[in-house]
Write a protein that holds these residues in place. Sequence first.
Motif, PDB file in Angstrom:
ATOM      1  N   GLN A  37       5.789  -4.695  15.537  1.00 55.81           N
ATOM      2  CA  GLN A  37       6.947  -4.087  14.874  1.00 55.81           C
ATOM      3  C   GLN A  37       7.439  -2.844  15.602  1.00 55.81           C
ATOM      4  OE1 GLN A  37       5.488  -3.556  10.896  1.00 55.81           O
ATOM      5  NE2 GLN A  37       5.549  -5.740  10.456  1.00 55.81           N
ATOM      6  N   GLY A  38       6.570  -2.202  16.379  1.00 52.92           N
ATOM      7  CA  GLY A  38       6.967  -0.989  17.086  1.00 52.92           C
ATOM      8  C   GLY A  38       7.243  -1.173  18.562  1.00 52.92           C
ATOM      9  N   LEU A  39       7.248  -2.420  19.039  1.00 51.62           N
ATOM     10  CA  LEU A  39       7.461  -2.641  20.468  1.00 51.62           C
ATOM     11  C   LEU A  39       8.939  -2.525  20.832  1.00 51.62           C
ATOM     12  CD1 LEU A  39       5.071  -5.659  21.152  1.00 51.62           C
ATOM     13  CD2 LEU A  39       4.669  -3.226  21.548  1.00 51.62           C
ATOM     14  N   PRO A  40       9.239  -1.943  22.002  1.00 52.79           N
ATOM     15  CA  PRO A  40      10.641  -1.793  22.413  1.00 52.79           C
ATOM     16  C   PRO A  40      11.267  -3.075  22.937  1.00 52.79           C
ATOM     17  CG  PRO A  40       9.178  -0.895  24.074  1.00 52.79           C
ATOM     18  CD  PRO A  40       8.312  -1.307  22.920  1.00 52.79           C
ATOM     19  N   GLY A  41      10.457  -4.087  23.250  1.00 53.78           N
ATOM     20  CA  GLY A  41      10.987  -5.344  23.757  1.00 53.78           C
ATOM     21  C   GLY A  41       9.901  -6.391  23.789  1.00 53.78           C
ATOM     22  N   PHE A  42      10.296  -7.607  24.131  1.00 50.48           N
ATOM     23  CA  PHE A  42       9.354  -8.728  24.151  1.00 50.48           C
ATOM     24  C   PHE A  42       9.439  -9.527  25.443  1.00 50.48           C
ATOM     25  CE2 PHE A  42      10.253  -7.751  19.729  1.00 50.48           C
ATOM     26  CZ  PHE A  42       8.962  -7.530  19.271  1.00 50.48           C
ATOM     27  N   GLY A  43       9.951  -8.921  26.482  1.00 50.02           N
ATOM     28  CA  GLY A  43      10.097  -9.589  27.758  1.00 50.02           C
ATOM     29  C   GLY A  43      11.524 -10.050  27.983  1.00 50.02           C
ATOM     30  N   GLN A 102      -2.349  -8.876  23.674  1.00 45.86           N
ATOM     31  CA  GLN A 102      -1.143  -9.028  24.490  1.00 45.86           C
ATOM     32  C   GLN A 102      -0.238 -10.108  23.906  1.00 45.86           C
ATOM     33  OE1 GLN A 102      -0.126  -7.047  26.944  1.00 45.86           O
ATOM     34  NE2 GLN A 102      -1.993  -5.851  26.612  1.00 45.86           N
ATOM     35  N   LEU A 103       1.004 -10.093  24.355  1.00 45.63           N
ATOM     36  CA  LEU A 103       1.952 -11.118  23.932  1.00 45.63           C
ATOM     37  C   LEU A 103       1.658 -12.412  24.686  1.00 45.63           C
ATOM     38  CD1 LEU A 103       5.216  -8.989  23.857  1.00 45.63           C
ATOM     39  CD2 LEU A 103       3.804  -9.699  21.927  1.00 45.63           C
ATOM     40  N   ARG A 104       1.922 -13.512  24.026  1.00 44.29           N
ATOM     41  CA  ARG A 104       1.693 -14.835  24.600  1.00 44.29           C
ATOM     42  C   ARG A 104       3.036 -15.557  24.640  1.00 44.29           C
ATOM     43  NH1 ARG A 104      -2.409 -19.339  22.041  1.00 44.29           N
ATOM     44  NH2 ARG A 104      -2.198 -20.830  23.736  1.00 44.29           N
ATOM     45  N   TYR A 160       6.348  -8.556  28.603  1.00 45.09           N
ATOM     46  CA  TYR A 160       6.216  -7.167  28.181  1.00 45.09           C
ATOM     47  C   TYR A 160       4.729  -6.940  27.953  1.00 45.09           C
ATOM     48  CZ  TYR A 160       6.299  -2.815  25.714  1.00 45.09           C
ATOM     49  OH  TYR A 160       6.050  -1.514  25.366  1.00 45.09           O
ATOM     50  N   PHE A 161       4.164  -5.950  28.636  1.00 48.59           N
ATOM     51  CA  PHE A 161       2.747  -5.644  28.492  1.00 48.59           C
ATOM     52  C   PHE A 161       2.584  -4.439  27.569  1.00 48.59           C
ATOM     53  CE2 PHE A 161       2.958  -7.889  32.556  1.00 48.59           C
ATOM     54  CZ  PHE A 161       1.994  -8.856  32.340  1.00 48.59           C
ATOM     55  N   ILE A 162       1.775  -4.603  26.542  1.00 53.30           N
ATOM     56  CA  ILE A 162       1.536  -3.532  25.574  1.00 53.30           C
ATOM     57  C   ILE A 162       0.634  -2.488  26.227  1.00 53.30           C
ATOM     58  CG2 ILE A 162       0.586  -2.963  23.309  1.00 53.30           C
ATOM     59  CD1 ILE A 162       1.253  -5.902  22.501  1.00 53.30           C
ATOM     60  N   PRO A 163       1.039  -1.212  26.213  1.00 52.69           N
ATOM     61  CA  PRO A 163       0.229  -0.162  26.846  1.00 52.69           C
ATOM     62  C   PRO A 163      -1.148  -0.030  26.177  1.00 52.69           C
ATOM     63  CG  PRO A 163       2.429   0.649  26.298  1.00 52.69           C
ATOM     64  CD  PRO A 163       2.281  -0.692  25.665  1.00 52.69           C
ATOM     65  N   THR A 168      -5.166   0.830  21.378  1.00 51.92           N
ATOM     66  CA  THR A 168      -6.333   1.449  20.732  1.00 51.92           C
ATOM     67  C   THR A 168      -6.033   1.879  19.307  1.00 51.92           C
ATOM     68  OG1 THR A 168      -5.816   3.618  21.670  1.00 51.92           O
ATOM     69  CG2 THR A 168      -7.352   2.215  22.909  1.00 51.92           C
ATOM     70  N   THR A 169      -4.791   2.215  19.010  1.00 51.88           N
ATOM     71  CA  THR A 169      -4.448   2.640  17.650  1.00 51.88           C
ATOM     72  C   THR A 169      -4.354   1.468  16.678  1.00 51.88           C
ATOM     73  OG1 THR A 169      -2.073   2.577  18.084  1.00 51.88           O
ATOM     74  CG2 THR A 169      -3.194   4.677  18.488  1.00 51.88           C
ATOM     75  N   TYR A 170      -4.316   0.239  17.212  1.00 50.88           N
ATOM     76  CA  TYR A 170      -4.228  -0.960  16.363  1.00 50.88           C
ATOM     77  C   TYR A 170      -5.512  -1.795  16.413  1.00 50.88           C
ATOM     78  CZ  TYR A 170       0.683  -0.069  15.548  1.00 50.88           C
ATOM     79  OH  TYR A 170       1.867   0.490  15.149  1.00 50.88           O
ATOM     80  N   LYS A 171      -6.585  -1.201  16.920  1.00 49.39           N
ATOM     81  CA  LYS A 171      -7.864  -1.905  17.024  1.00 49.39           C
ATOM     82  C   LYS A 171      -8.524  -1.960  15.649  1.00 49.39           C
ATOM     83  CE  LYS A 171     -11.817  -1.912  20.109  1.00 49.39           C
ATOM     84  NZ  LYS A 171     -12.475  -1.164  21.201  1.00 49.39           N
TER      85      LYS A 171
END
Length: 182
Positions: A37-43, A102-104, A160-163, A168-171
């Motif tokens: 929900q907080g990602l700036p893009g999806f590729g 990661q996104l698939r 798009y690769f999640i930093p 770590t904040t979503y673990k």
Amino acid sequence: MVRAADAERGTIRCSHVGCGADNRLQTAFHYDQAIVQGLPGFGSLTYLGHPEVTYPLQFGPNVIGTSESCTVQVGRFIHEGRCFISRRHCTLTVTFDQWSGQLRYQLQDGAPEPDQPEIRSSLNGTYLNGSLLQKTEQIDLNHDGIITLGGADRFRLTHYFIPPAMLTTYKVELAFNPDRTE
């Protein structure tokens, strides 16, 4: 049953006669899907015929084709007087893998019509890195994979690769399982 001292130390000493090996206790985790929900893009897809032309992707199914009803509406690229891209040519689905964080990206030839649930295949086929996809095949795409629509128009997929710091904040730590040792 894991003793408190073993859990604190992070290992269990094997009790078999003459063994005495230390088995490391592993904690399991996954990542919360709320991260998307907080990602700036999806590729994106870049048209290789004109590299300045890019198409952003959305989370979930992306229907690619020339129709206005497509999520990713590409141009009607003409080759020798013909366009080889179908109105609803293929479906590129973006999902979140909770185990890798990661996104698939998965590609399938064809797409459902807006009023019908079944998938209708494209007329001229969909290729991934030069190999023709079978009509019912759904295949994973790597970063920089080349998708060819109708055998003529090529697109490069950019993931798009999640930093890692964001991950770590979503673990989410899972409850300890005493059967999970190394």
